[in-house]
Structure formats: structure tokens, C-alpha cells
Design a protein around this motif. Structure first.
Motif, PDB file in Angstrom:
ATOM      1  N   PHE A 209       0.836  -1.205   0.000  1.00 50.75           N
ATOM      2  CA  PHE A 209       0.000   0.000   0.000  1.00 50.75           C
ATOM      3  C   PHE A 209       0.870   1.254   0.000  1.00 50.75           C
ATOM      4  CE2 PHE A 209      -2.267   3.399   2.181  1.00 50.75           C
ATOM      5  CZ  PHE A 209      -3.474   3.422   1.491  1.00 50.75           C
ATOM      6  N   ILE A 210       1.964   1.219   0.763  1.00 58.75           N
ATOM      7  CA  ILE A 210       2.858   2.382   0.843  1.00 58.75           C
ATOM      8  C   ILE A 210       3.613   2.578  -0.472  1.00 58.75           C
ATOM      9  CG2 ILE A 210       4.857   3.367   2.040  1.00 58.75           C
ATOM     10  CD1 ILE A 210       3.995   1.736   4.514  1.00 58.75           C
ATOM     11  N   ARG A 211       4.055   1.460  -1.035  1.00 52.97           N
ATOM     12  CA  ARG A 211       4.843   1.548  -2.278  1.00 52.97           C
ATOM     13  C   ARG A 211       4.015   2.047  -3.456  1.00 52.97           C
ATOM     14  NH1 ARG A 211       7.802  -3.581  -1.022  1.00 52.97           N
ATOM     15  NH2 ARG A 211       5.962  -4.609  -1.853  1.00 52.97           N
ATOM     16  N   GLY A 212       2.743   1.675  -3.489  1.00 57.10           N
ATOM     17  CA  GLY A 212       1.898   1.932  -4.657  1.00 57.10           C
ATOM     18  C   GLY A 212       1.977   3.339  -5.224  1.00 57.10           C
ATOM     19  N   PRO A 213       1.672   4.376  -4.434  1.00 58.79           N
ATOM     20  CA  PRO A 213       1.697   5.747  -4.978  1.00 58.79           C
ATOM     21  C   PRO A 213       3.076   6.163  -5.481  1.00 58.79           C
ATOM     22  CG  PRO A 213       0.544   5.671  -2.874  1.00 58.79           C
ATOM     23  CD  PRO A 213       1.206   4.342  -3.039  1.00 58.79           C
ATOM     24  N   PHE A 214       4.121   5.737  -4.769  1.00 54.47           N
ATOM     25  CA  PHE A 214       5.478   6.102  -5.180  1.00 54.47           C
ATOM     26  C   PHE A 214       5.850   5.427  -6.502  1.00 54.47           C
ATOM     27  CE2 PHE A 214       5.528   6.953  -0.644  1.00 54.47           C
ATOM     28  CZ  PHE A 214       6.245   8.133  -0.558  1.00 54.47           C
ATOM     29  N   LEU A 215       5.475   4.162  -6.628  1.00 61.88           N
ATOM     30  CA  LEU A 215       5.775   3.445  -7.872  1.00 61.88           C
ATOM     31  C   LEU A 215       5.028   4.063  -9.045  1.00 61.88           C
ATOM     32  CD1 LEU A 215       5.703  -0.299  -6.702  1.00 61.88           C
ATOM     33  CD2 LEU A 215       7.702   1.125  -7.147  1.00 61.88           C
ATOM     34  N   ARG A 216       3.741   4.351  -8.834  1.00 63.46           N
ATOM     35  CA  ARG A 216       2.941   4.937  -9.917  1.00 63.46           C
ATOM     36  C   ARG A 216       3.488   6.305 -10.327  1.00 63.46           C
ATOM     37  NH1 ARG A 216      -1.302   2.481  -7.007  1.00 63.46           N
ATOM     38  NH2 ARG A 216      -1.687   4.402  -5.829  1.00 63.46           N
ATOM     39  N   LYS A 217       3.834   7.097  -9.333  1.00 68.06           N
ATOM     40  CA  LYS A 217       4.333   8.443  -9.622  1.00 68.06           C
ATOM     41  C   LYS A 217       5.631   8.388 -10.427  1.00 68.06           C
ATOM     42  CE  LYS A 217       5.458  12.825  -7.370  1.00 68.06           C
ATOM     43  NZ  LYS A 217       5.489  13.573  -6.097  1.00 68.06           N
ATOM     44  N   ASN A 218       6.531   7.495 -10.037  1.00 62.66           N
ATOM     45  CA  ASN A 218       7.815   7.410 -10.736  1.00 62.66           C
ATOM     46  C   ASN A 218       7.672   6.785 -12.120  1.00 62.66           C
ATOM     47  OD1 ASN A 218      10.249   8.305  -8.991  1.00 62.66           O
ATOM     48  ND2 ASN A 218       8.935   7.214  -7.547  1.00 62.66           N
ATOM     49  N   VAL A 219       6.746   5.849 -12.263  1.00 63.16           N
ATOM     50  CA  VAL A 219       6.502   5.276 -13.591  1.00 63.16           C
ATOM     51  C   VAL A 219       5.934   6.338 -14.530  1.00 63.16           C
ATOM     52  CG1 VAL A 219       5.047   3.672 -14.887  1.00 63.16           C
ATOM     53  CG2 VAL A 219       6.288   2.871 -12.879  1.00 63.16           C
ATOM     54  N   TRP A 220       5.008   7.143 -14.013  1.00 60.36           N
ATOM     55  CA  TRP A 220       4.474   8.237 -14.835  1.00 60.36           C
ATOM     56  C   TRP A 220       5.567   9.238 -15.197  1.00 60.36           C
ATOM     57  CZ3 TRP A 220       0.562   8.158 -17.786  1.00 60.36           C
ATOM     58  CH2 TRP A 220      -0.587   7.445 -17.454  1.00 60.36           C
ATOM     59  N   SER A 221       6.466   9.455 -14.257  1.00 63.87           N
ATOM     60  CA  SER A 221       7.611  10.326 -14.539  1.00 63.87           C
ATOM     61  C   SER A 221       8.464   9.737 -15.657  1.00 63.87           C
ATOM     62  CB  SER A 221       8.458  10.501 -13.274  1.00 63.87           C
ATOM     63  OG  SER A 221       9.641  11.219 -13.551  1.00 63.87           O
ATOM     64  N   GLY A 222       8.663   8.413 -15.606  1.00 59.46           N
ATOM     65  CA  GLY A 222       9.433   7.734 -16.650  1.00 59.46           C
ATOM     66  C   GLY A 222       8.753   7.795 -18.004  1.00 59.46           C
ATOM     67  N   ILE A 223       7.420   7.641 -18.000  1.00 59.19           N
ATOM     68  CA  ILE A 223       6.666   7.706 -19.262  1.00 59.19           C
ATOM     69  C   ILE A 223       6.749   9.106 -19.866  1.00 59.19           C
ATOM     70  CG2 ILE A 223       4.348   7.608 -20.263  1.00 59.19           C
ATOM     71  CD1 ILE A 223       3.723   5.355 -18.251  1.00 59.19           C
ATOM     72  N   LEU A 224       6.554  10.115 -19.016  1.00 60.75           N
ATOM     73  CA  LEU A 224       6.637  11.498 -19.502  1.00 60.75           C
ATOM     74  C   LEU A 224       8.033  11.802 -20.041  1.00 60.75           C
ATOM     75  CD1 LEU A 224       5.432  14.339 -19.811  1.00 60.75           C
ATOM     76  CD2 LEU A 224       6.153  14.813 -17.454  1.00 60.75           C
ATOM     77  N   ALA A 225       9.047  11.363 -19.301  1.00 57.88           N
ATOM     78  CA  ALA A 225      10.430  11.590 -19.735  1.00 57.88           C
ATOM     79  C   ALA A 225      10.711  10.878 -21.056  1.00 57.88           C
ATOM     80  CB  ALA A 225      11.399  11.098 -18.657  1.00 57.88           C
TER      81      ALA A 225
END
Length: 293
Positions: A209-225
């Protein structure tokens, strides 16, 4: 007002996200260039090899109809990419234009012979293969000789081999460097949230549960990049082929598709892995340890 502030602070597009995306974009751009140069180097080697030709000199006794039949037969061979029949008259004309004088005028006859210029598929553009091809062609008694520059072919293949090894080594090194840079960027971003992570642990939140938001946020950052990096690479490639049409032989749509897909894959996979391992590091830490890192 309070709800708006809460929304802004929790928005995915905060300054940390933007900074992380910019850093990741630069690294993915570097990785994209590595993939691009590796693929274009392969295409360039194929292009160079397939533009190496050799000449099949035809006896004067052979009629033109039979020469054309021979050319047609050669075109059916798997090693032939392209062939061109050059008659005695055409050879004389080309040499006259090149030298500025007509050899036939002072010799009294045409000194040139008819020939078939053959360009090979890249897999056969090496000395060993050409030697076998030469032996096969010379079985025809009307063939005077097969001319090719062995030294040039060997030099081209040696240079291509050396360049490929250098690019491969460079690709491996830059991949590790890129992973380290992205990992450092993400770790710093998660480091600033280490106390929040610990607080969530204290209230009983699971690691997933804790990891979820951080993983999603960084993956979206990777997609945008990745999208930004792909746009830059595509724009540069488009400008290059527009400026020089011959580059289409090397910078093909397939190459750019693979490059863009690779950058996107790198962006997603690397950011997810880095975020996952960084999160696990802070999830394992005791409260006291958080103050000494």
C-alpha cells in the motif's frame, strides 16, 4: 481553501515530479542515442557492404544476347543484390568522359571489354565469399576475369567489426551509468519522504500500500520523460533525413520505431525498479536510522 492546498500538495505534477522527469529525460535521451547509434551503425555497415561491387569481364566472343542471359542467371543467385551490364561501347564512353580523351582514336580499336557489375548482399561482402563466387563464375569459359579489391573489402569489414565492438562496449557502460543516474534521482526524491513512509508504517499500512503511490508516480515520470526524449530524437532524425535524403538508407522508420520503443521501455522499467528498491530500503529501516542517512 484548505482542500485546494491539499490537492496541490498531493498533485502528481509537483516540482519534485517535474525535476525528476527532466533528469530522467536527459538520461533516457542518452540511452536513446546509444540504441540509435548501435542500430544505425548496423544499417550503415549493410549499406557500405552492399555498395561494394566487383566486375565480371566478358570475352569479346560472347554475344550480347548470351551476356544478358548470363546476367539474368546471376541475378537469380542468392548473393546478388543488383547487377548492371556494361557493354564495350558504354565502357568506352564512360572512360572517355573520365579521361577527357577517346582511347579508340589513337589505338584504332576499343580496348575495353563488356562487363557485368555486381553488388552483393551484405552477408556475402567478404573476401572468403567472393573467392567462392569468383570460382563459380569462372567455370564459364567466356569469363575473362573477375575483378575486385580484396584489400578494400577486408579493410571495410575490419573497421565495421571494430566499430561494432566499441559501440557495444559503450552501450553497456552507458546503460549502467544511466541506471545509476536515474536511481540516484529517484532515491533522492524518496529520501525526502522517508518520515512519511515511516508514519504510514506506524499506522499499519502494508508495504504494498505504501509503495503503490510512489511506484505509480515514478513510472508516470518515466513515461513522460520517455515521451519527451522520443520527441527530441524523432525531431532530430526527421531534420537529418530532410537535410540529407541519403540518410534514409541508414535512419529507417524501423530504426526510429525500435529506438522510441526502447526509450519508453527503459523509462518504465528503470524508474519502476529504482523506485521499488529505494522504497524497500526505507521500509526496512528503523525509526532511529532515518536520522543518520
Amino acid at each position: 481553501m484548505g482542500d485546494q492546498n491539499k490537492y496541490k500538495s498531493g498533485s502528481i505534477f509537483d516540482m519534485q515530479f517535474i525535476t525528476s522527469s527532466i533528469s530522467t529525460t536527459l538520461v533516457l535521451l542518452l540511452l536513446g542515442l546509444v540504441v540509435f547509434f548501435v542500430l544505425t551503425a548496423h544499417n550503415l555497415s549493410v549499406y557500405v557492404r552492399e555498395n561494394i561491387s566487383f566486375s565480371v569481364l566478358i570475352s569479346d566472343d560472347m554475344k550480347e544476347a548470351n551476356i544478358l542471359k548470363l546476367q539474368k542467371k546471376l541475378n537469380q543467385e542468392p548473393f546478388v543484390k543488383q547487377s548492371e551490364y556494361i557493354s564495350k561501347k558504354q565502357a568506352l564512353k564512360e572512360q572517355t568522359e573520365a579521361m577527357g580523351t577517346d582511347p579508340e582514336e589513337f589505338l584504332g580499336y576499343n580496348p575495353f571489354t563488356a562487363s557485368i557489375e555486381i553488388k552483393l548482399h551484405s552477408d556475402y561482402a567478404n573476401s572468403d565469399s567472393i573467392a567462392k563466387i569468383e570460382k563459380m563464375i569462372k567455370k564459364n569459359t567466356n569469363i575473362q576475369d573477375v575483378l575486385y579489391r580484396k584489400e578494400l573489402i577486408d579493410a571495410v569489414n575490419d573497421n565495421i567489426r571494430n566499430i561494432s565492438l566499441v559501440l557495444l562496449a559503450l552501450a553497456v557502460v552507458l546503460t549502467f551509468i544511466s541506471f545509476a543516474l536515474i536511481n540516484n534521482t529517484i532515491r533522492l526524491a524518496i529520501y525526502s519522504k522517508r518520515f512519511l513512509i515511516h508514519t504510514m508504517k506506524l499506522v499499519g499500512a502494508s508495504w504494498g500500500f505504501i509503495r503503490g503511490p510512489f511506484l505509480r508516480k515514478n513510472v508516470w515520470s518515466g513515461i513522460l520523460a520517455a515521451i519527451v526524449a522520443d520527441s527530441i530524437l524523432m525531431g532530430t532524425a526527421y531534420w537529418a533525413v530532410t537535410y540529407e535524403q541519403e540518410l534514409l538508407q541508414v535512419i529507417t522508420p524501423e530504426v526510429m520505431l525500435i529506438v522510441c520503443a526502447s526509450v519508453l521501455a527503459f523509462g518504465i522499467v528503470i524508474t519502476w525498479l529504482c523506485a521499488y528498491f529505494s522504497m524497500n530500503k526505507y521500509l526496512r529501516m528503523k525509526a532511529n536510522s532515518l536520522y543518520y542517512i
